[in-house]
Design a protein around this motif. Structure first.
Motif, PDB file in Angstrom:
ATOM      1  N   ASP A  92       1.107  -0.675   0.099  1.00 38.76           N
ATOM      2  CA  ASP A  92      -0.373   0.402  -0.183  1.00 38.76           C
ATOM      3  C   ASP A  92       0.928   1.168   0.126  1.00 38.76           C
ATOM      4  O   ASP A  92       1.565   1.894   0.643  1.00 38.76           O
ATOM      5  CB  ASP A  92      -1.222  -0.173   1.180  1.00 38.76           C
ATOM      6  CG  ASP A  92      -1.787   1.542   1.181  1.00 38.76           C
ATOM      7  OD1 ASP A  92      -2.994   0.658   0.445  1.00 38.76           O
ATOM      8  OD2 ASP A  92      -1.676   2.180   2.165  1.00 38.76           O
ATOM      9  N   ASP A 138       2.217   4.894   0.952  1.00 41.19           N
ATOM     10  CA  ASP A 138       1.843   5.444   1.725  1.00 41.19           C
ATOM     11  C   ASP A 138       1.204   7.239   1.810  1.00 41.19           C
ATOM     12  O   ASP A 138       2.452   7.659   0.453  1.00 41.19           O
ATOM     13  CB  ASP A 138       3.030   5.507   2.920  1.00 41.19           C
ATOM     14  CG  ASP A 138       3.097   4.360   3.641  1.00 41.19           C
ATOM     15  OD1 ASP A 138       1.874   3.586   3.061  1.00 41.19           O
ATOM     16  OD2 ASP A 138       4.664   4.177   3.526  1.00 41.19           O
ATOM     17  N   ASN A 139       0.369   7.433   2.191  1.00 39.05           N
ATOM     18  CA  ASN A 139       0.414   9.440   2.390  1.00 39.05           C
ATOM     19  C   ASN A 139      -0.168   9.605   0.555  1.00 39.05           C
ATOM     20  O   ASN A 139      -0.177  10.644   0.376  1.00 39.05           O
ATOM     21  CB  ASN A 139       1.595  10.151   2.935  1.00 39.05           C
ATOM     22  CG  ASN A 139       1.691   9.607   3.979  1.00 39.05           C
ATOM     23  OD1 ASN A 139       1.100   9.676   4.746  1.00 39.05           O
ATOM     24  ND2 ASN A 139       3.056   9.340   4.061  1.00 39.05           N
ATOM     25  N   SER A 192       6.394   6.629   0.164  1.00 37.91           N
ATOM     26  CA  SER A 192       7.177   5.071   0.586  1.00 37.91           C
ATOM     27  C   SER A 192       6.167   4.390   0.314  1.00 37.91           C
ATOM     28  O   SER A 192       4.892   4.566  -0.031  1.00 37.91           O
ATOM     29  CB  SER A 192       7.129   5.509   1.979  1.00 37.91           C
ATOM     30  OG  SER A 192       6.249   6.269   2.753  1.00 37.91           O
ATOM     31  N   ALA A 193       6.543   3.285   0.668  1.00 39.32           N
ATOM     32  CA  ALA A 193       5.203   2.313   0.625  1.00 39.32           C
ATOM     33  C   ALA A 193       5.248   1.158   1.830  1.00 39.32           C
ATOM     34  O   ALA A 193       6.376   0.885   2.118  1.00 39.32           O
ATOM     35  CB  ALA A 193       5.302   1.641  -0.341  1.00 39.32           C
ATOM     36  N   SER A 194       4.151   0.900   2.538  1.00 41.89           N
ATOM     37  CA  SER A 194       4.464  -0.076   3.798  1.00 41.89           C
ATOM     38  C   SER A 194       3.788  -1.257   2.595  1.00 41.89           C
ATOM     39  O   SER A 194       3.155  -1.751   1.867  1.00 41.89           O
ATOM     40  CB  SER A 194       2.723   0.192   4.517  1.00 41.89           C
ATOM     41  OG  SER A 194       3.126   1.628   4.823  1.00 41.89           O
ATOM     42  N   TYR A 230      -1.158  -2.851   7.111  1.00 40.10           N
ATOM     43  CA  TYR A 230      -2.139  -2.279   8.439  1.00 40.10           C
ATOM     44  C   TYR A 230      -0.632  -1.810   9.741  1.00 40.10           C
ATOM     45  O   TYR A 230      -1.473  -0.850   9.580  1.00 40.10           O
ATOM     46  CB  TYR A 230      -3.311  -2.359   8.493  1.00 40.10           C
ATOM     47  CG  TYR A 230      -4.026  -1.196   9.276  1.00 40.10           C
ATOM     48  CD1 TYR A 230      -4.662  -0.418   8.672  1.00 40.10           C
ATOM     49  CD2 TYR A 230      -4.520  -1.304  10.698  1.00 40.10           C
ATOM     50  CE1 TYR A 230      -5.488   0.848   9.340  1.00 40.10           C
ATOM     51  CE2 TYR A 230      -5.247  -0.623  11.217  1.00 40.10           C
ATOM     52  CZ  TYR A 230      -5.555   0.590  10.850  1.00 40.10           C
ATOM     53  OH  TYR A 230      -6.037   1.386  11.245  1.00 40.10           O
ATOM     54  N   LYS A 261       1.845  -0.248   8.327  1.00 43.25           N
ATOM     55  CA  LYS A 261       2.175   1.952   8.096  1.00 43.25           C
ATOM     56  C   LYS A 261       1.273   2.434   9.508  1.00 43.25           C
ATOM     57  O   LYS A 261       1.574   3.554   9.520  1.00 43.25           O
ATOM     58  CB  LYS A 261       0.330   1.741   7.686  1.00 43.25           C
ATOM     59  CG  LYS A 261      -0.093   3.282   6.944  1.00 43.25           C
ATOM     60  CD  LYS A 261      -1.152   2.728   6.035  1.00 43.25           C
ATOM     61  CE  LYS A 261      -0.947   2.513   4.403  1.00 43.25           C
ATOM     62  NZ  LYS A 261       0.164   3.636   3.808  1.00 43.25           N
ATOM     63  N   GLN A 262       0.481   1.478  10.476  1.00 38.92           N
ATOM     64  CA  GLN A 262      -0.389   2.234  11.287  1.00 38.92           C
ATOM     65  C   GLN A 262       1.060   2.808  12.660  1.00 38.92           C
ATOM     66  O   GLN A 262       1.873   3.698  13.480  1.00 38.92           O
ATOM     67  CB  GLN A 262      -0.891   1.244  12.565  1.00 38.92           C
ATOM     68  CG  GLN A 262      -2.558   1.657  11.867  1.00 38.92           C
ATOM     69  CD  GLN A 262      -2.975   2.725  11.963  1.00 38.92           C
ATOM     70  OE1 GLN A 262      -3.386   3.742  12.934  1.00 38.92           O
ATOM     71  NE2 GLN A 262      -3.405   2.951  10.791  1.00 38.92           N
ATOM     72  N   ARG A 318       4.158   3.431  11.286  1.00 42.05           N
ATOM     73  CA  ARG A 318       4.735   4.031  10.539  1.00 42.05           C
ATOM     74  C   ARG A 318       4.316   5.688  11.087  1.00 42.05           C
ATOM     75  O   ARG A 318       4.943   6.547  11.244  1.00 42.05           O
ATOM     76  CB  ARG A 318       4.936   4.209   9.278  1.00 42.05           C
ATOM     77  CG  ARG A 318       6.244   3.242   8.677  1.00 42.05           C
ATOM     78  CD  ARG A 318       6.190   3.337   7.126  1.00 42.05           C
ATOM     79  NE  ARG A 318       6.702   1.925   7.070  1.00 42.05           N
ATOM     80  CZ  ARG A 318       7.504   1.870   5.278  1.00 42.05           C
ATOM     81  NH1 ARG A 318       6.626   2.937   4.245  1.00 42.05           N
ATOM     82  NH2 ARG A 318       8.108   1.344   5.205  1.00 42.05           N
ATOM     83  N   LYS A 319       3.098   5.330  11.314  1.00 38.45           N
ATOM     84  CA  LYS A 319       1.935   7.021  11.401  1.00 38.45           C
ATOM     85  C   LYS A 319       3.034   7.325  13.000  1.00 38.45           C
ATOM     86  O   LYS A 319       3.140   8.692  13.365  1.00 38.45           O
ATOM     87  CB  LYS A 319       0.427   6.738  11.471  1.00 38.45           C
ATOM     88  CG  LYS A 319       0.524   6.676  10.038  1.00 38.45           C
ATOM     89  CD  LYS A 319      -1.330   6.533  10.311  1.00 38.45           C
ATOM     90  CE  LYS A 319      -1.673   6.599   8.867  1.00 38.45           C
ATOM     91  NZ  LYS A 319      -2.930   6.165   8.325  1.00 38.45           N
TER      92      LYS A 319
END
Length: 603
Positions: free
Chosen positions: A482, A484-485, A564-566, A592, A595-596, A598-599
């Motif tokens: 996925d 990112d951003n 970037s990508a997760s 997911y 991704k979380q 990284r946030k």
């Protein structure tokens, strides 16, 4: 299949190669000095070629470049108003120099599909056939005799790919750096045969007085000689193509061909055929005159039959002209020798009907795509053996080197005694239908924007690979990706930049993953990579290479420096009963979680 039959499949391979469509040129001077392509000097180019390949290119006793190719390059330079620096080298060194980019162009190179990966080619400058040269005492009755002797060829030569490999003669062949050394080896009795362009071979024989060498067999390998440039140097290719067209139009190339190619293989020309035909017709006219004087009644019968035959032939041609495609009658031999072929062949292939008739320069088997020749022959022979009609869809290569799809239906015509007389049939152009089919398949399986497989086809491939992994016991992993951003990129810079971000990530995936791996777009900014014969640890290694590549490419991504990508990896084990949806869901959830995480780190 014996060697002679194999030869019939490769004789016209060079002519069937894809030839660039000539750029239009009216003979005007082309100002090359205005070009600003990086890597191309505006007033001077560096040209390499074979330093010992007379009469094409060679260094004279003063070390000055000479030959047919050099004079053509000089004429092109004059047309383009540029200077040329020659760096003629041994052939293998010249090729490596062009690939390394230390020179701008390579003269006197034969177009081959195998070379398209490394160079771009101009339109053909001229056509030259190869010949088989043999010792005077070497036996040669047909091509099978090549398997009973030793063959010498120039290292890196086109004959390797177009003749030696297809004819399965590699174990009988050794390679030398110069053709002079090759001819010396058969003159001295070390080897039996040499493959070389006819004009070069004859010049070497004359220059060194090799009386123990002779030409055997028919001409082979009609080869398209071009000029090659570094891959992607489109402006130089366009300029050279325009200049070549201009030199062809004003007769310069033909004049240089006549000047340098003193050694030409004698061939039976159409003019000679017409002279012989005229003599035959004259003799027939004398006989008819005698018969006419002797018997008025016989003359009347002949005239009447002739008129009936002419009327029948005109009626037949009228009927055939209204039939779309090709109507033919041919022999059941390796070349499909045509007794009759309608003018419709020109609409499909670009070749005139007379080209395929007895004495013409072509045979129909030669324009059938090499991969389709055996299947076509099998379909025909199956129909002949069963005395039934046969049908086949296959590809032909037209005059411009383009692929055309055709549908053929024919049948054998037999005598009362059951002997095959000839084949009759029709051939229809189905290229447009095939293109439509291919487009439908493409739209059904491919994501239009990215060029990777779409969700529907990707899921079907995953199901097949999961089934295969369970049967074979091999591991299988998937990687859920996925970007990112992406929403932030769309909001700040626009959807066009967002699409660019997606394509950048796809380019990285295509570069890093293995040939056996499968990329598909699940939707929006989400992708799945299927990794056959790979466990979770192996998948993580591959993903680490993906992340490293993204970091490496960021500096050139303008507004996408923070892209970037997760990812999330899920593995299917042999004992697992996991369904396709469950495997994807597991990989999605792990993506997911990453991704979380990284946030939280960037918060």
């Amino acid at each position: 299949m014996n060697t002679k039959q194999a030869y019939s499949l490769v004789l016209l391979l060079a002519i069937c190669a894809a030839v660039c469509i000539p750029c239009s040129a009216q003979g005007e001077d082309i100002n090359f000095n205005t070009m600003q392509k990086p890597g191309i000097r505006t007033k001077r180019i560096v040209v390499t070629g074979n330093s010992n390949y007379s009469p094409y290119s060679f260094l004279d006793e003063n070390g000055k470049p000479q030959g047919h190719d050099v004079e053509i390059m000089n004429a092109l330079a004059a047309k383009l108003k540029i200077e040329v620096e020659y760096r003629l080298k041994p052939w293998d060194e010249a090729i490596l120099n062009l690939r390394a980019g230390s020179v701008d162009a390579l003269i006197g190179i034969v177009y081959l599909d195998e070379r398209k990966e490394f160079y771009d080619f101009t339109i053909p400058v001229w056509l030259e056939s190869y010949a088989i040269f043999a010792r005077q005492d070497a036996r040669f009755t047909d091509f099978d005799d090549l398997n009973r002797g030793t063959i010498v060829a120039l290292r890196g030569d086109a004959s390797i790919y177009q003749f030696i490999v297809p004819m399965k003669l590699s174990d009988r062949t050794r390679y030398m750096n110069t053709l002079v050394a090759a001819f010396q080896s058969i003159e001295e009795g070390t080897d039996d045969f040499v493959l070389a362009p006819y004009s070069i071979g004859m010049e070497i024989i004359g220059k060194f007085d090799y009386r123990g060498v002779k030409v055997v067999g028919p001409p082979i390998l009609p080869s398209l000689y071009c000029i090659a440039v570094s891959k992607g140097n489109y402006e130089l290719i366009e300029a050279l193509n325009s200049a070549i067209d201009a030199l062809k139009s004003d007769g310069t190339i033909e004049r240089l061909n006549k000047k340098w190619f003193i050694q030409r293989r004698p061939e039976f020309s159409i003019a000679e055929a017409m002279k012989i035909l005229a003599i035959v017709v004259g003799l027939v006219a004398v006989v008819i005159s005698v018969l006419f004087a002797w018997s008025w009644s016989l003359r009347s019968q002949v005239q009447r039959k002739t008129a009936e035959l002419a009327a029948s032939e005109a009626h037949f041609k009228t009927l055939v002209s209204n039939i779309p495609g090709i109507v033919y009658r041919c022999a059941n031999d390796a070349e499909w020798s045509m007794e009759y072929i309608s003018d419709g062949v020109e609409q499909i292939t670009g070749f005139h009907a007379s080209d395929f008739l007895c004495g013409g320069p072509l045979n129909y088997a030669g324009i059938i795509h090499p991969e389709d020749r055996s299947p076509v022959d099998e379909a025909v022979q199956e129909g002949v053996c069963a005395q039934k009609s046969f049908t086949k869809e296959y590809r032909v290569i037209d005059r411009d080197g383009s692929i055309r799809w055709v549908y053929e239906k024919g049948q054998g015509v037999f005598s009362d005694g059951g002997n095959l007389l000839y084949l009759d049939g029709v051939i229809l152009d189905i290229t447009d239908r095939k293109k439509l089919q291919d487009e439908l398949v493409l739209y059904a399986t491919t994501d239009v924007m990215t060029g990777v497989f779409n969700r529907r086809f990707g899921l079907s491939l995953l199901e097949k690979h999961m089934s295969l992994a369970r049967r074979t016991g091999n591991s299988l992993a998937i990687c859920y990706v996925d970007i990112d951003n992406l929403k932030t990129i769309n909001d700040q810079y626009g959807h066009e930049e967002g699409d660019t971000a997606i394509l950048k990530i796809i380019d990285v995936l295509k570069t890093v993953v293995r040939e056996s791996d499968i990329i598909c777009r699940l939707g929006g900014d989400e992708f799945m990579v299927i990794l056959p014969s790979t466990d979770s640890a192996g998948a993580e290694v591959i993903w680490q290479r993906v992340e490293d590549k993204i970091k490496q490419e960021k500096t050139s991504w303008r507004l996408l420096g923070s892209l970037s990508a997760s990812h999330g990896v899920a593995e299917l084990t042999r004992e697992s009963k996991t369904t396709t949806e469950e495997l994807i869901s597991l990989a999605d959830s792990r993506m997911y979680m990453e991704k979380q995480a990284r946030k939280h780190l960037t918060a």
